[in-house]
Design a protein around this motif. Structure first.
Motif, mmCIF file in Angstrom:
data_model
loop_
_atom_site.group_PDB
_atom_site.id
_atom_site.type_symbol
_atom_site.label_atom_id
_atom_site.label_comp_id
_atom_site.label_asym_id
_atom_site.label_seq_id
_atom_site.Cartn_x
_atom_site.Cartn_y
_atom_site.Cartn_z
ATOM 1 N N UNK A 1 -0.905 0.026 -9.024
ATOM 2 C CA UNK A 1 -2.302 -0.201 -9.349
ATOM 3 C C UNK A 1 -3.137 0.829 -8.601
ATOM 4 N N UNK A 2 -3.954 1.565 -9.345
ATOM 5 C CA UNK A 2 -4.901 2.500 -8.749
ATOM 6 C C UNK A 2 -6.217 1.735 -8.662
ATOM 7 N N UNK A 3 -6.739 1.613 -7.441
ATOM 8 C CA UNK A 3 -7.925 0.788 -7.201
ATOM 9 C C UNK A 3 -9.040 1.610 -6.567
ATOM 10 N N UNK B 1 0.843 -1.191 0.000
ATOM 11 C CA UNK B 1 0.000 0.000 0.000
ATOM 12 C C UNK B 1 0.881 1.245 0.000
ATOM 13 N N UNK B 2 0.648 2.144 -0.967
ATOM 14 C CA UNK B 2 1.432 3.380 -1.068
ATOM 15 C C UNK B 2 0.659 4.585 -0.513
ATOM 16 N N UNK B 3 -0.670 4.503 -0.471
ATOM 17 C CA UNK B 3 -1.477 5.598 0.051
ATOM 18 C C UNK B 3 -2.891 5.530 -0.478
ATOM 19 N N UNK C 1 -0.162 13.191 -10.689
ATOM 20 C CA UNK C 1 -1.046 12.328 -11.476
ATOM 21 C C UNK C 1 -2.466 12.441 -10.941
ATOM 22 N N UNK C 2 -3.439 12.294 -11.828
ATOM 23 C CA UNK C 2 -4.834 12.269 -11.384
ATOM 24 C C UNK C 2 -5.150 10.877 -10.843
ATOM 25 N N UNK C 3 -6.266 10.746 -10.168
ATOM 26 C CA UNK C 3 -6.679 9.435 -9.667
ATOM 27 C C UNK C 3 -7.036 8.478 -10.811
ATOM 28 N N UNK D 1 -7.231 3.990 -3.821
ATOM 29 C CA UNK D 1 -5.958 3.758 -3.148
ATOM 30 C C UNK D 1 -4.956 3.236 -4.165
ATOM 31 N N UNK D 2 -3.679 3.315 -3.810
ATOM 32 C CA UNK D 2 -2.604 2.921 -4.718
ATOM 33 C C UNK D 2 -1.759 1.848 -4.041
#
Length: 127
Positions: A71-73, A54-56, A110-112, A62-63
Motif C-alpha cells: 500500500x502506497x500511502x 513498513x517498507x520505507x 516505480x513512481x510514488x 510511505x509504503x
C-alpha cells in the motif's frame, strides 16, 4: 492581466504544496507507527496491526506491506495505490519519489503513484 494570472498560478501552486505534508521521519514502536513532518510535528499515528509492515518512505508518501499487497500511502496514512506483491516482487528501497523492487532477476523502479517507470536485469556490479 498576464501578470495577474501568473501571480494567481504561483499562489495556487504554493497552496497545493502547503497541503502536502512532508515526511521527515516515521517512528516505529511495538504497536504503532508515528509519522512526523519536517518540523518534528506528529502528522498521524497508525496501528501496526492495521497497516502492516513498513517498507520505507519518501518525502510525502510511505509504503507498507500487508498480506499479499503493498500500500502506497500519503503522510496522513490514506492509501493512494494498492499493488500486488506477485506483480511487484520484494521492495528493496524507497526514495523521495520512487520505489525500487526486485522480482527474480529483474529490478523495477516505480513512481510514488504506483506506475512502473523502468525495468532492468539485476547484475552483480561492485560499486
Amino acid at each position: 492581466m498576464k501578470h495577474l494570472l501568473t501571480t494567481l498560478f504561483f499562489l495556487l501552486t504554493l497552496a497545493i504544496q502547503a497541503q502536502r505534508q512532508q515526511i521527515s521521519y516515521i517512528e516505529e514502536t511495538k504497536n504503532w507507527y508515528y509519522v512526523y513532518d519536517e518540523k518534528g510535528k506528529k502528522i498521524c499515528g497508525l496501528s501496526r496491526s492495521s497497516v502492516g509492515e513498513l517498507k520505507g518512505w519518501g518525502s510525502d508518501f510511505f509504503v507498507v506491506k500487508r498480506y499479499s499487497y503493498y500500500y502506497i500511502c500519503n503522510a496522513k496514512g490514506k492509501t493512494l495505490k494498492t499493488l500486488n506483491v506477485s506483480d511487484v516482487g520484494e521492495i528493496v528501497g524507497v526514495s523521495n519519489s520512487t520505489i525500487t523492487s526486485r522480482k527474480g532477476s529483474w529490478i523495477y523502479t516505480w513512481s510514488e503513484e504506483g506506475k512502473k517507470i523502468s525495468a532492468r536485469t539485476a547484475s552483480h556490479v561492485n560499486c
